[in-house]
Design a protein around this motif. Structure first.
Motif, PDB file in Angstrom:
ATOM      1  N   TYR A   1      71.612 116.032  31.766  1.00  0.00           N
ATOM      2  CA  TYR A   1      70.226 116.177  31.332  1.00  0.00           C
ATOM      3  C   TYR A   1      69.455 117.094  32.285  1.00  0.00           C
ATOM      4  O   TYR A   1      68.711 117.985  31.856  1.00  0.00           O
ATOM      5  CB  TYR A   1      69.534 114.820  31.271  1.00  0.00           C
ATOM      6  N   LEU A   2      69.636 116.882  33.582  1.00  0.00           N
ATOM      7  CA  LEU A   2      68.918 117.668  34.574  1.00  0.00           C
ATOM      8  C   LEU A   2      69.248 119.154  34.466  1.00  0.00           C
ATOM      9  O   LEU A   2      68.382 120.015  34.667  1.00  0.00           O
ATOM     10  CB  LEU A   2      69.242 117.160  35.985  1.00  0.00           C
ATOM     11  N   ALA A   3      70.504 119.450  34.125  1.00  0.00           N
ATOM     12  CA  ALA A   3      70.935 120.841  34.027  1.00  0.00           C
ATOM     13  C   ALA A   3      70.205 121.587  32.918  1.00  0.00           C
ATOM     14  O   ALA A   3      70.076 122.810  32.963  1.00  0.00           O
ATOM     15  CB  ALA A   3      72.443 120.906  33.801  1.00  0.00           C
ATOM     16  N   ALA A   4      69.716 120.851  31.925  1.00  0.00           N
ATOM     17  CA  ALA A   4      69.021 121.482  30.788  1.00  0.00           C
ATOM     18  C   ALA A   4      67.525 121.650  31.031  1.00  0.00           C
ATOM     19  O   ALA A   4      66.844 122.313  30.250  1.00  0.00           O
ATOM     20  CB  ALA A   4      69.239 120.646  29.528  1.00  0.00           C
ATOM     21  N   ILE A   5      67.014 121.077  32.109  1.00  0.00           N
ATOM     22  CA  ILE A   5      65.580 121.101  32.380  1.00  0.00           C
ATOM     23  C   ILE A   5      65.286 122.195  33.405  1.00  0.00           C
ATOM     24  O   ILE A   5      65.749 122.114  34.546  1.00  0.00           O
ATOM     25  CB  ILE A   5      65.097 119.740  32.926  1.00  0.00           C
TER      26      ILE A   5
ATOM     27  N   PHE B   1      62.080 114.230  29.475  1.00  0.00           N
ATOM     28  CA  PHE B   1      62.754 113.121  30.150  1.00  0.00           C
ATOM     29  C   PHE B   1      61.903 112.662  31.327  1.00  0.00           C
ATOM     30  O   PHE B   1      61.571 113.448  32.216  1.00  0.00           O
ATOM     31  CB  PHE B   1      64.140 113.553  30.639  1.00  0.00           C
ATOM     32  N   VAL B   2      61.542 111.390  31.323  1.00  0.00           N
ATOM     33  CA  VAL B   2      60.674 110.824  32.340  1.00  0.00           C
ATOM     34  C   VAL B   2      61.450 109.775  33.125  1.00  0.00           C
ATOM     35  O   VAL B   2      62.221 108.991  32.554  1.00  0.00           O
ATOM     36  CB  VAL B   2      59.417 110.200  31.698  1.00  0.00           C
ATOM     37  N   GLN B   3      61.263 109.753  34.435  1.00  0.00           N
ATOM     38  CA  GLN B   3      61.960 108.803  35.298  1.00  0.00           C
ATOM     39  C   GLN B   3      61.470 107.386  35.014  1.00  0.00           C
ATOM     40  O   GLN B   3      60.328 107.036  35.308  1.00  0.00           O
ATOM     41  CB  GLN B   3      61.730 109.141  36.763  1.00  0.00           C
TER      42      GLN B   3
ATOM     43  N   GLY C   1      58.841 119.813  31.785  1.00  0.00           N
ATOM     44  CA  GLY C   1      59.537 120.635  32.765  1.00  0.00           C
ATOM     45  C   GLY C   1      60.134 121.895  32.199  1.00  0.00           C
ATOM     46  O   GLY C   1      61.016 122.510  32.805  1.00  0.00           O
ATOM     47  N   GLY C   2      59.674 122.290  31.002  1.00  0.00           N
ATOM     48  CA  GLY C   2      60.196 123.499  30.365  1.00  0.00           C
ATOM     49  C   GLY C   2      61.347 123.271  29.416  1.00  0.00           C
ATOM     50  O   GLY C   2      61.870 124.228  28.837  1.00  0.00           O
ATOM     51  N   LEU C   3      61.760 122.016  29.222  1.00  0.00           N
ATOM     52  CA  LEU C   3      62.919 121.723  28.382  1.00  0.00           C
ATOM     53  C   LEU C   3      62.750 122.237  26.957  1.00  0.00           C
ATOM     54  O   LEU C   3      63.601 122.912  26.403  1.00  0.00           O
ATOM     55  CB  LEU C   3      63.192 120.216  28.368  1.00  0.00           C
ATOM     56  N   GLY C   4      61.594 121.922  26.354  1.00  0.00           N
ATOM     57  CA  GLY C   4      61.401 122.285  24.952  1.00  0.00           C
ATOM     58  C   GLY C   4      60.761 123.633  24.737  1.00  0.00           C
ATOM     59  O   GLY C   4      60.784 124.157  23.632  1.00  0.00           O
TER      60      GLY C   4
END
Length: 250
Positions: A205-209, A188-190, A244-247
């Motif tokens: 979304y932020l909670a998952a990153i 996810f990119v700003q 950011g580590g999401l995947g």
């Protein structure tokens, strides 16, 4: 012994083409490479050139990457202005999100035709010049969704996952000719799109990153700069997640 002179009018930097380079991640990539001294061209459907890129001398070329003839014409225009494309960044993409049971054939194939087949058309055309030069960098912009999956995005995820197979096949086919092909998978990119999401959705979304924040387009551009540079000459067929580590590199 005679002195060698340098022609001040001789072109400097590499010939670079960034598809979908008029906004978001593509614009950040074009800006970064142009700032490094490369001769950068961008494609988009309208031929629009953002003022910040115009100031850097970027060339804008109108192109619909779902049209093979348009891709060939765009490359010919870039080659006439900057010489054979040495770095291709296939970034252009679209979404048509909907749940699987509601997704039409056209919604599925339209996304693949732009995101995957469009990248293939550009890579195929770029390879002609790269083979003659015996060097080249191909960077395909995928997504964490292509490896991680996402409800409502079967078409988008399939198209972005396909870029991995494309890059690895190019690597096996053209790796001996000094050509590399790699994949960057942003999370996810700003962007204006994420900024417009409801606050509750942004927080989910932020909670998952793991990094606890959205990425910046410039952070994606920095990875592309590396993969397009001399220091990445022995990297090919790789998938680099910038999420950011999401995947977690899935």
């Amino acid at each position: 012994m005679s002195e060698q002179t340098t022609d001040p009018q001789a072109p400097t930097g590499r010939s670079v083409l960034v598809t979908g380079g008029n906004r978001g991640i593509g614009r950040a990539i074009a800006r970064a490479l142009a700032a490094d001294g490369d001769r950068v061209a961008i494609t988009n459907r309208s031929g629009e050139l953002p003022p910040e890129l115009a100031e850097l001398g970027v060339l804008a070329v109108q192109c619909d990457i779902t049209d093979t003839a348009a891709v060939d014409a765009a490359f010919s225009e870039v080659e006439a202005a900057h010489g054979p494309v040495e770095v291709l960044v296939a970034n252009a993409g679209i979404t048509k999100d909907t749940l699987l049971m509601r997704m039409t054939d056209d919604e599925f194939t339209a996304v693949l035709d732009t995101n995957l087949t469009g990248a293939f058309r550009c890579a195929r055309r770029a390879s002609k010049g790269m083979i003659r030069l015996r060097r080249g960098r191909i960077v395909l912009i995928s997504s964490v969704v292509g490896l991680y999956g996402s409800p409502g995005q079967a078409n988008y995820a399939a198209s972005k996952a396909g870029l991995v197979g494309l890059a690895r096949s190019i690597t096996r086919e053209l790796g001996g000719r000094g050509i590399t092909a790699n994949v960057v998978a942003p999370g996810f990119v700003q962007t204006d799109m994420t900024a417009a999401l409801p606050e509750a959705q942004q927080q989910a979304y932020l909670a998952a990153i793991p990094a606890g924040r959205f990425g910046a387009a410039d952070e994606i551009a920095d990875v592309v700069r590396f993969l397009a540079g001399d220091g990445a000459g022995y990297i090919s067929g790789a998938v680099v997640p910038v999420d950011g580590g999401l995947g977690m590199g899935h």
